[in-house]
Design a protein around this motif. Structure first.
Motif, mmCIF file in Angstrom:
data_model
loop_
_atom_site.group_PDB
_atom_site.id
_atom_site.type_symbol
_atom_site.label_atom_id
_atom_site.label_comp_id
_atom_site.label_asym_id
_atom_site.label_seq_id
_atom_site.Cartn_x
_atom_site.Cartn_y
_atom_site.Cartn_z
ATOM 1 N N TRP A 2 -2.473 -9.832 50.978
ATOM 2 C CA TRP A 2 -2.736 -11.236 51.321
ATOM 3 C C TRP A 2 -4.194 -11.619 51.105
ATOM 4 C CZ3 TRP A 2 0.458 -11.767 56.506
ATOM 5 C CH2 TRP A 2 1.814 -11.657 56.165
ATOM 6 N N VAL A 3 -5.122 -10.672 51.263
ATOM 7 C CA VAL A 3 -6.535 -11.038 51.055
ATOM 8 C C VAL A 3 -6.744 -11.561 49.630
ATOM 9 C CG1 VAL A 3 -7.826 -9.713 52.772
ATOM 10 C CG2 VAL A 3 -7.098 -8.606 50.665
ATOM 11 N N GLU A 4 -5.992 -11.012 48.680
ATOM 12 C CA GLU A 4 -6.111 -11.507 47.308
ATOM 13 C C GLU A 4 -5.278 -12.775 47.113
ATOM 14 O OE1 GLU A 4 -8.298 -10.777 45.288
ATOM 15 O OE2 GLU A 4 -9.011 -9.083 46.457
ATOM 16 N N VAL A 14 -12.879 -22.421 51.571
ATOM 17 C CA VAL A 14 -13.644 -21.341 52.200
ATOM 18 C C VAL A 14 -13.811 -21.683 53.670
ATOM 19 C CG1 VAL A 14 -15.903 -20.200 52.296
ATOM 20 C CG2 VAL A 14 -14.844 -20.684 50.078
ATOM 21 N N ALA A 15 -13.402 -20.767 54.543
ATOM 22 C CA ALA A 15 -13.467 -21.030 55.987
ATOM 23 C C ALA A 15 -14.915 -20.964 56.466
ATOM 24 C CB ALA A 15 -12.617 -19.999 56.729
ATOM 25 N N GLY A 16 -15.269 -21.850 57.388
ATOM 26 C CA GLY A 16 -16.622 -21.847 57.969
ATOM 27 C C GLY A 16 -17.690 -22.071 56.908
ATOM 28 N N PRO A 43 -19.806 -8.256 56.021
ATOM 29 C CA PRO A 43 -18.601 -8.086 55.208
ATOM 30 C C PRO A 43 -17.515 -9.087 55.623
ATOM 31 C CG PRO A 43 -19.270 -5.986 56.185
ATOM 32 C CD PRO A 43 -20.145 -7.040 56.764
ATOM 33 N N GLY A 44 -16.724 -9.526 54.657
ATOM 34 C CA GLY A 44 -15.591 -10.386 54.968
ATOM 35 C C GLY A 44 -15.969 -11.782 55.396
ATOM 36 N N SER A 45 -17.152 -12.254 54.991
ATOM 37 C CA SER A 45 -17.550 -13.609 55.378
ATOM 38 C C SER A 45 -17.425 -14.583 54.198
ATOM 39 C CB SER A 45 -18.975 -13.609 55.939
ATOM 40 O OG SER A 45 -19.889 -13.072 55.001
ATOM 41 N N GLY A 46 -17.094 -14.062 53.010
ATOM 42 C CA GLY A 46 -16.823 -14.955 51.879
ATOM 43 C C GLY A 46 -17.873 -14.956 50.780
ATOM 44 N N LYS A 47 -18.743 -13.961 50.751
ATOM 45 C CA LYS A 47 -19.837 -13.957 49.768
ATOM 46 C C LYS A 47 -19.321 -13.803 48.331
ATOM 47 C CE LYS A 47 -21.764 -10.395 51.662
ATOM 48 N NZ LYS A 47 -20.736 -10.150 52.691
ATOM 49 N N THR A 48 -18.519 -12.770 48.095
ATOM 50 C CA THR A 48 -18.020 -12.545 46.738
ATOM 51 C C THR A 48 -17.127 -13.702 46.302
ATOM 52 O OG1 THR A 48 -18.113 -10.175 47.173
ATOM 53 C CG2 THR A 48 -16.863 -10.861 45.265
ATOM 54 N N THR A 49 -16.265 -14.136 47.210
ATOM 55 C CA THR A 49 -15.392 -15.273 46.923
ATOM 56 C C THR A 49 -16.209 -16.482 46.476
ATOM 57 O OG1 THR A 49 -13.877 -14.511 48.634
ATOM 58 C CG2 THR A 49 -13.644 -16.802 47.944
ATOM 59 N N THR A 50 -17.266 -16.782 47.222
ATOM 60 C CA THR A 50 -18.091 -17.950 46.918
ATOM 61 C C THR A 50 -18.827 -17.766 45.592
ATOM 62 O OG1 THR A 50 -18.342 -18.317 49.293
ATOM 63 C CG2 THR A 50 -19.848 -19.511 47.857
HETATM 64 N N1 LIG Z 1 -15.083 -17.655 54.430
HETATM 65 C C1 LIG Z 1 -13.873 -17.270 53.971
HETATM 66 N N2 LIG Z 1 -12.909 -18.182 53.764
HETATM 67 C C2 LIG Z 1 -11.682 -17.824 53.317
HETATM 68 N N3 LIG Z 1 -11.334 -16.550 53.056
HETATM 69 C C3 LIG Z 1 -12.257 -15.590 53.249
HETATM 70 C C4 LIG Z 1 -13.575 -15.904 53.702
HETATM 71 N N4 LIG Z 1 -14.263 -14.761 53.808
HETATM 72 C C5 LIG Z 1 -13.424 -13.790 53.439
HETATM 73 N N5 LIG Z 1 -12.205 -14.263 53.109
HETATM 74 C C6 LIG Z 1 -11.027 -13.490 52.722
HETATM 75 O O1 LIG Z 1 -11.421 -12.117 52.673
HETATM 76 C C7 LIG Z 1 -11.376 -11.609 51.341
HETATM 77 C C8 LIG Z 1 -12.692 -10.918 51.048
HETATM 78 O O2 LIG Z 1 -13.737 -11.874 51.041
HETATM 79 P P1 LIG Z 1 -15.100 -11.651 50.243
HETATM 80 O O3 LIG Z 1 -15.519 -12.953 49.703
HETATM 81 O O4 LIG Z 1 -14.933 -10.532 49.271
HETATM 82 O O5 LIG Z 1 -16.045 -11.218 51.430
HETATM 83 P P2 LIG Z 1 -17.490 -10.571 51.357
HETATM 84 O O6 LIG Z 1 -17.928 -10.564 49.920
HETATM 85 O O7 LIG Z 1 -18.352 -11.449 52.223
HETATM 86 O O8 LIG Z 1 -17.328 -9.199 51.945
HETATM 87 C C9 LIG Z 1 -11.114 -12.804 50.448
HETATM 88 O O9 LIG Z 1 -10.229 -12.461 49.414
HETATM 89 C C10 LIG Z 1 -10.468 -13.822 51.360
HETATM 90 O O10 LIG Z 1 -9.083 -13.634 51.397
#
Ligand SMILES: Nc1ncnc2c1ncn2[C@@H]1O[C@H](COP(=O)(O)OP(=O)(O)O)[C@@H](O)[C@H]1O
Ligand SMILES: [Mg+2]
Length: 316
Positions: A2-4, A14-16, A43-50
């Motif tokens: 689901w993360v993907e 993007v949340a928050g 980690p998991g805050s959306g950096k790579t996604t953004t």
């Molecule tokens: N701010 C966010 N909004 C929506 N989904 C997020 C967010 N941050 C993380 N995710 C979820 O977590 C997964 C990993 O996010 P990622 O951008 O790789 O985080 P980071 O690079 O900060 O560790 C994404 O595929 C998404 O599903």
């Protein structure tokens, strides 16, 4: 995964991270003038996604052809980065709508000081045709001359409201029937604003078809294990400071008992690349013994991480 499946396809999703989204939207108005960017945060805050969304916004459908994604800690040193950036930047073909190429450099705080100095030169030499997005957990791990060349964006650990809203949207799309809102509160409690982990936990907890307090509890032990594994991987990778910070967070915030930490650490070793496995195991055993003897736990675990992080230099 689901993360993907639910990785946002638009900045709005993007949340928050409201301030960050606002600042980026303003920058994306003038695409050709985009500065280098530095994304720092947990980690998991959306950096790579953004970072990927920025690439898509600037380069459009062909973004993959013009974006080089590197992981600073995977790639063997700055030489590889230099070679790949050089090869990549050599094709300075000016296509319609492509102002420059993009390099997304993940885990850039894992690079040595020398590596970062070299990176700075690479950025300068290629500045006409290439922009960098440096991604890291701690901006303090980035040398000042690099920081000063970038617009810095500080990602925050996501708050409970944002995480809950995001998880509920996923739950709805997956047609889950959560047994009350407390389920989401428990997921947040176990993952502390790391949305990647929260989504993973949601998926694992509903694998049986039910999403209840019990199903969350039964898998969040696994979440803790994976966090311990991350700490040990960090230490083995020579990143003592970050391993120590995360270990303290695990024991203080999550309240996981120190001896459990050691037990999970031992399990984690099996799946990690360790320079000297026998020595790593004897280090764990030594500290397990000390804890049984009643030594001060946090100090002992800290010393253990220090020893594990020294293995790296010896193995090289
Ligand atoms: N701010 C966010 N909004 C929506 N989904 C997020 C967010 N941050 C993380 N995710 C979820 O977590 C997964 C990993 O996010 P990622 O951008 O790789 O985080 P980071 O690079 O900060 O560790 C994404 O595929 C998404 O599903
Ligand atoms: Mg990332």
């Amino acid at each position: 995964m689901w993360v993907e499946k639910y990785r946002p396809l638009d900045l709005d999703d993007v949340a928050g991270q409201d301030t960050i989204k606002q600042r980026l939207r303003a920058l994306l108005q003038k695409k050709a003038q985009l500065p280098h960017l530095l994304f720092a945060g947990p980690p998991g805050s959306g950096k790579t996604t953004t970072a990927v969304l920025v690439a898509k916004a600037i380069l459009g459908d062909q973004w993959k052809d013009y974006t080089l994604s590197l992981n600073a800690s995977d790639e063997r040193g700055i030489d590889v980065v230099r070679e790949r950036v050089k090869t990549f930047a050599r094709y300075s073909d000016r296509r319609e709508g492509i102002p420059f190429r993009l390099v997304i450099l993940d885990e850039s705080d894992e690079m040595t000081g020398d590596g970062q100095t070299a990176l700075r030169r690479i950025m300068e030499e290629n500045s006409e045709h290439t922009r960098f997005i440096l991604v890291c957990n701690y901006s303090s791990g980035i040398i000042e001359p690099l920081q000063s060349r970038c617009a810095i964006f500080r990602f925050q650990r996501l708050d409970e409201a944002s995480v809950t809203e995001h998880l509920k949207a996923i739950a709805k799309k997956e047609k889950l029937k959560p047994a009350g809102d407390s389920v989401f509160a428990e997921i947040y409690e176990a993952t502390q604003g790391d949305l990647r982990q929260a989504i993973n936990l949601l998926q694992a907890a509903s694998a049986s078809g039910e999403l209840t307090s019990d199903s969350v509890k039964s898998v969040s032990g696994a979440a803790v294990k994976s966090r311990v594994s991350d700490v040990i991987a960090d230490a083995i990778g020579g990143n003592f400071e970050s391993a120590r910070t995360r270990m303290i967070e695990l024991t203080r915030v999550y309240g996981i008992p120190e001896r459990d930490f050691l037990k999970y650490a031992n399990e984690a070793l099996g799946s990690l690349k360790v320079p000297d496995m026998a020595k790593a195991i004897s280090i764990l055993a030594e500290y397990d013994y000390r804890l049984v003897q009643g030594a001060q736990p946090e100090l002992q675990l800290t010393a253990m991480l220090a020893q594990l992080s020294e293995l790296k230099g010896e193995g090289d």
